[in-house]
Design a protein around this motif. Structure first.
Motif, PDB file in Angstrom:
ATOM      1  N   ILE A 100       0.856  -1.182   0.000  1.00 27.73           N
ATOM      2  CA  ILE A 100       0.000   0.000   0.000  1.00 27.73           C
ATOM      3  C   ILE A 100       0.894   1.235   0.000  1.00 27.73           C
ATOM      4  O   ILE A 100       1.714   1.417   0.897  1.00 27.73           O
ATOM      5  N   ILE A 101       0.758   2.064  -1.027  1.00 28.59           N
ATOM      6  CA  ILE A 101       1.669   3.178  -1.249  1.00 28.59           C
ATOM      7  C   ILE A 101       1.240   4.391  -0.442  1.00 28.59           C
ATOM      8  O   ILE A 101       0.098   4.832  -0.528  1.00 28.59           O
ATOM      9  N   GLY A 102       2.176   4.936   0.344  1.00 26.10           N
ATOM     10  CA  GLY A 102       1.891   6.152   1.093  1.00 26.10           C
ATOM     11  C   GLY A 102       2.737   6.250   2.342  1.00 26.10           C
ATOM     12  O   GLY A 102       3.178   5.239   2.897  1.00 26.10           O
ATOM     13  N   ARG A 103       2.948   7.497   2.786  1.00 22.00           N
ATOM     14  CA  ARG A 103       3.719   7.722   4.004  1.00 22.00           C
ATOM     15  C   ARG A 103       3.015   8.718   4.924  1.00 22.00           C
ATOM     16  O   ARG A 103       3.568   9.142   5.938  1.00 22.00           O
ATOM     17  N   SER A 104       1.798   9.101   4.565  1.00 22.14           N
ATOM     18  CA  SER A 104       1.041  10.026   5.401  1.00 22.14           C
ATOM     19  C   SER A 104       0.622   9.347   6.696  1.00 22.14           C
ATOM     20  O   SER A 104       0.600   8.110   6.799  1.00 22.14           O
ATOM     21  N   THR A 105       0.267  10.144   7.682  1.00 17.61           N
ATOM     22  CA  THR A 105      -0.217   9.589   8.939  1.00 17.61           C
ATOM     23  C   THR A 105      -1.447   8.718   8.711  1.00 17.61           C
ATOM     24  O   THR A 105      -1.590   7.643   9.305  1.00 17.61           O
ATOM     25  N   ALA A 106      -2.338   9.163   7.808  1.00 16.16           N
ATOM     26  CA  ALA A 106      -3.560   8.398   7.544  1.00 16.16           C
ATOM     27  C   ALA A 106      -3.239   7.020   6.998  1.00 16.16           C
ATOM     28  O   ALA A 106      -3.849   6.014   7.397  1.00 16.16           O
ATOM     29  N   ILE A 107      -2.260   6.920   6.087  1.00 17.86           N
ATOM     30  CA  ILE A 107      -1.917   5.629   5.493  1.00 17.86           C
ATOM     31  C   ILE A 107      -1.125   4.776   6.470  1.00 17.86           C
ATOM     32  O   ILE A 107      -1.311   3.550   6.541  1.00 17.86           O
ATOM     33  N   LEU A 108      -0.240   5.374   7.257  1.00 14.76           N
ATOM     34  CA  LEU A 108       0.485   4.597   8.269  1.00 14.76           C
ATOM     35  C   LEU A 108      -0.493   4.008   9.289  1.00 14.76           C
ATOM     36  O   LEU A 108      -0.344   2.876   9.739  1.00 14.76           O
ATOM     37  N   THR A 109      -1.496   4.777   9.644  1.00 12.70           N
ATOM     38  CA  THR A 109      -2.532   4.284  10.552  1.00 12.70           C
ATOM     39  C   THR A 109      -3.288   3.124   9.913  1.00 12.70           C
ATOM     40  O   THR A 109      -3.577   2.112  10.564  1.00 12.70           O
ATOM     41  N   LEU A 110      -3.610   3.260   8.631  1.00 10.66           N
ATOM     42  CA  LEU A 110      -4.294   2.196   7.906  1.00 10.66           C
ATOM     43  C   LEU A 110      -3.457   0.923   7.888  1.00 10.66           C
ATOM     44  O   LEU A 110      -3.960  -0.185   8.128  1.00 10.66           O
ATOM     45  N   LYS A 111      -2.158   1.060   7.626  1.00 12.26           N
ATOM     46  CA  LYS A 111      -1.289  -0.112   7.575  1.00 12.26           C
ATOM     47  C   LYS A 111      -1.197  -0.799   8.932  1.00 12.26           C
ATOM     48  O   LYS A 111      -1.173  -2.038   9.016  1.00 12.26           O
ATOM     49  N   GLN A 112      -1.141  -0.007   9.992  1.00 18.07           N
ATOM     50  CA  GLN A 112      -1.099  -0.587  11.329  1.00 18.07           C
ATOM     51  C   GLN A 112      -2.383  -1.372  11.616  1.00 18.07           C
ATOM     52  O   GLN A 112      -2.357  -2.442  12.223  1.00 18.07           O
ATOM     53  N   ALA A 113      -3.510  -0.836  11.170  1.00 19.14           N
ATOM     54  CA  ALA A 113      -4.787  -1.529  11.383  1.00 19.14           C
ATOM     55  C   ALA A 113      -4.813  -2.852  10.625  1.00 19.14           C
ATOM     56  O   ALA A 113      -5.280  -3.881  11.143  1.00 19.14           O
ATOM     57  N   ILE A 114      -4.311  -2.849   9.388  1.00 17.22           N
ATOM     58  CA  ILE A 114      -4.255  -4.090   8.598  1.00 17.22           C
ATOM     59  C   ILE A 114      -3.360  -5.116   9.282  1.00 17.22           C
ATOM     60  O   ILE A 114      -3.723  -6.290   9.413  1.00 17.22           O
ATOM     61  N   ALA A 115      -2.183  -4.669   9.730  1.00 19.25           N
ATOM     62  CA  ALA A 115      -1.255  -5.586  10.384  1.00 19.25           C
ATOM     63  C   ALA A 115      -1.841  -6.167  11.668  1.00 19.25           C
ATOM     64  O   ALA A 115      -1.589  -7.321  12.008  1.00 19.25           O
ATOM     65  N   ARG A 116      -2.638  -5.374  12.370  1.00 20.17           N
ATOM     66  CA  ARG A 116      -3.225  -5.845  13.620  1.00 20.17           C
ATOM     67  C   ARG A 116      -4.354  -6.842  13.371  1.00 20.17           C
ATOM     68  O   ARG A 116      -4.525  -7.811  14.101  1.00 20.17           O
ATOM     69  N   LEU A 117      -5.146  -6.610  12.305  1.00 21.77           N
ATOM     70  CA  LEU A 117      -6.330  -7.427  12.060  1.00 21.77           C
ATOM     71  C   LEU A 117      -6.059  -8.645  11.184  1.00 21.77           C
ATOM     72  O   LEU A 117      -6.792  -9.634  11.255  1.00 21.77           O
ATOM     73  N   ALA A 118      -5.030  -8.584  10.332  1.00 20.10           N
ATOM     74  CA  ALA A 118      -4.777  -9.673   9.381  1.00 20.10           C
ATOM     75  C   ALA A 118      -4.641 -11.044  10.049  1.00 20.10           C
ATOM     76  O   ALA A 118      -5.222 -12.014   9.569  1.00 20.10           O
ATOM     77  N   PRO A 119      -3.906 -11.186  11.162  1.00 21.86           N
ATOM     78  CA  PRO A 119      -3.725 -12.528  11.748  1.00 21.86           C
ATOM     79  C   PRO A 119      -4.965 -13.066  12.451  1.00 21.86           C
ATOM     80  O   PRO A 119      -4.989 -14.236  12.835  1.00 21.86           O
ATOM     81  N   THR A 120      -5.988 -12.256  12.643  1.00 21.07           N
ATOM     82  CA  THR A 120      -7.161 -12.690  13.387  1.00 21.07           C
ATOM     83  C   THR A 120      -8.171 -13.350  12.457  1.00 21.07           C
ATOM     84  O   THR A 120      -8.024 -13.349  11.236  1.00 21.07           O
ATOM     85  N   LEU A 121      -9.236 -13.886  13.041  1.00 27.58           N
ATOM     86  CA  LEU A 121     -10.319 -14.490  12.269  1.00 27.58           C
ATOM     87  C   LEU A 121     -11.532 -13.559  12.182  1.00 27.58           C
ATOM     88  O   LEU A 121     -12.556 -13.931  11.589  1.00 27.58           O
ATOM     89  N   VAL A 122     -11.437 -12.393  12.773  1.00 25.25           N
ATOM     90  CA  VAL A 122     -12.582 -11.500  12.870  1.00 25.25           C
ATOM     91  C   VAL A 122     -13.002 -10.993  11.484  1.00 25.25           C
ATOM     92  O   VAL A 122     -12.166 -10.786  10.599  1.00 25.25           O
ATOM     93  N   SER A 123     -14.317 -10.831  11.286  1.00 26.42           N
ATOM     94  CA  SER A 123     -14.825 -10.226  10.060  1.00 26.42           C
ATOM     95  C   SER A 123     -14.455  -8.746  10.044  1.00 26.42           C
ATOM     96  O   SER A 123     -14.463  -8.085  11.079  1.00 26.42           O
ATOM     97  N   VAL A 124     -14.154  -8.218   8.857  1.00 28.26           N
ATOM     98  CA  VAL A 124     -13.733  -6.825   8.727  1.00 28.26           C
ATOM     99  C   VAL A 124     -14.606  -6.139   7.688  1.00 28.26           C
ATOM    100  O   VAL A 124     -14.834  -6.672   6.597  1.00 28.26           O
ATOM    101  N   LEU A 125     -15.097  -4.960   8.028  1.00 29.59           N
ATOM    102  CA  LEU A 125     -15.842  -4.122   7.099  1.00 29.59           C
ATOM    103  C   LEU A 125     -14.942  -2.963   6.689  1.00 29.59           C
ATOM    104  O   LEU A 125     -14.487  -2.195   7.533  1.00 29.59           O
ATOM    105  N   ILE A 126     -14.674  -2.855   5.385  1.00 32.95           N
ATOM    106  CA  ILE A 126     -13.824  -1.788   4.852  1.00 32.95           C
ATOM    107  C   ILE A 126     -14.725  -0.725   4.252  1.00 32.95           C
ATOM    108  O   ILE A 126     -15.531  -1.010   3.369  1.00 32.95           O
TER     109      ILE A 126
END
Length: 454
Positions: free
Chosen positions: A141-167
């Motif tokens: 995911i291309i970007g270095r803004s705070t908004a995109i870094l926050t998005l990447k952190q959320a993906i990294a946190r949720l990816a290993p789980t089994l929880v359903s995700v609404l984007i």
């Protein structure tokens, strides 16, 4: 009270240092049936930043006040301060005497929701984290803004789980890219990633596409069809444009999600699958749940975790990286050296109603018609009518217009040619044309009206 919508763009909190995230805040109920309840908002970008408030189960702050809508409002802690967004509530959200649709609100303010009043309180600086200390766990995911870094952190946190995700996010922000990243960084990465676009299928075929059907289940069912749930076994099922799912089919989907069992259309045997569901929409399903257009229990099931993809206009610092990425993808070269600072500034200042998809189209078009002055241009990918248009040829030195005028003229000719061919190919069906162009239908209609094609 004045029935006036407020959309404030700036606030004194914007003077805070940009590399430090906002302070810790809380919302406390100071009047109403739930007096004393409190919602704390954390500043760590690895934690959730958007919080919904309402009377339905699943809200970050659930209120028992009957004058509060199921999903009444959402608050988000941003660098500029506390952002408040009313979710189409019945009784509105008020800050003092002003009715809020979207606005930054200052410390010490009160928010009125029906008979409930919340006060915004400062809980101190709390935990902060500098942007440069954040890792990049999702490099695709291309970007270095705070908004995109926050998005990447959320993906990294949720990816290993089994929880359903609404984007959630506007058209063209890259919701499918986020869904694929959730799959790619999960333990299911070696299994299938199956996509069902709920907005492109006729209502009569959605159940068959999701659950499959048996031979003879309906007219034209000449053989058994394996549905998306079965194909995604041990993998990820991505339900794109879930907001388009007909209300009549929502209970069936909810049952399959809760029981992890279903029957094919026309079948008797119950099938059990192990599927992780990720859904996406450009609609606000909480507002639709308030009106009855979307089932609240299905929203709660799909939105066990929620990711909001930021619009491009909120992260102009990412424009340069995206332009460089698209340039390499299209030409094998880094096209940034061919762009003046004024050109880059013009790109950063656009509103980008089509977001990253629109930016990509603009860069692709620019390379195709030679506006960047490339010595070797790639083959144009525009429709035949657009390629044959003399108005798309690079201007000669004698007739050279200022950049903005030349760009506007070329884009006007391209848009008209493209839209004419698109409408003709789709037989005048605007919904089909929007799906084929991967464009929001309302935006397409506005373009058609602008060019007197509708």
């Amino acid at each position: 009270m004045q029935e006036e919508d407020v959309a404030q763009e700036t606030h004194p909190w914007q003077k805070r240092r940009p590399e430090t995230l906002p302070r810790r805040l809380s919302l406390r109920v100071i009047r109403g049936p739930d007096q004393g309840k409190r919602l704390d908002l954390v500043a760590d970008p690895a934690e959730r930043e958007a919080y919904s408030i309402g009377s339905a189960e699943g809200n970050a702050l659930r209120l028992s006040d009957t004058t509060v809508s199921r999903y009444h409002l959402e608050v988000e802690l941003r660098e500029a301060g506390l952002w408040v967004h009313d979710l189409g509530s019945s009784n509105g959200t008020y800050c003092g005497e002003l009715r809020i649709r979207e606005a930054f609100v200052p410390l010490g303010s009160t928010l009125a929701l029906g008979t409930t009043v919340l006060r915004i309180e400062d809980q101190g600086q709390g935990k902060t984290q500098r942007r440069q200390d954040l890792q990049d766990p999702v490099p695709e995911i291309i970007g270095r803004s705070t908004a995109i870094l926050t998005l990447k952190q959320a993906i990294a946190r949720l990816a290993p789980t089994l929880v359903s995700v609404l984007i959630q996010g506007e058209t063209g922000t890259g919701k499918e890219l986020v869904a694929r990243a959730l799959h790619r960084h999960s333990e299911r990465a070696k299994s299938e990633f199956v996509v069902v676009d709920c907005g492109s299928l006729p209502a009569t075929l959605i159940a068959s596409e999701l659950f499959g059907h048996e031979k003879g289940a309906f007219t034209g069912a000449e053989r058994r069809h394996i549905g998306a749930f079965e194909r995604a076994h041990r993998g990820t099922l991505f339900l794109d444009e879930i907001g388009e799912l007909p209300l009549a089919l929502q209970p069936t989907l909810l049952g399959a999600l809760e029981r992890r069992r279903f029957r094919r259309v026309g079948g008797q045997q119950e099938l059990e699958v192990d599927v992780r569901v990720v859904a996406a929409t450009n609609r606000d399903l909480r507002a639709e749940a308030n009106t009855g257009a979307f089932r609240p229990d299905l929203y709660h099931r799909l939105g066990a975790a929620r990711i909001v993809v930021p619009p491009l206009r909120d992260r102009p610092e990412d424009i340069e990286l995206l332009v460089a990425f698209f340039s390499r993808e299209m030409t094998g070269q880094n096209g940034l050296g061919l762009m003046s600072e004024s050109t880059m500034q013009a790109l950063r200042s656009q509103r980008w109603s089509g977001n990253v998809r629109e930016l990509r189209n603009v860069i692709e078009y620019a390379f195709a018609v030679g506006e960047l002055g490339l010595q070797e241009k790639p083959e144009p990918v525009t429709p035949a009518a657009a390629k044959d248009s003399d108005s798309l040829s690079p201007p000669s030195a004698a007739t050279l217009l200022p950049y903005r005028e030349a760009r506007a003229s070329a884009l006007e000719a391209f848009e008209r040619a493209y839209l004419q061919e698109l409408v003709q190919a789709c037989g005048g069906n605007a919904s089909e044309a929007a799906r084929r162009a991967r464009m929001d239908r309302s935006y397409l209609l506005s373009l058609l009206r602008r060019h007197a094609l509708r």
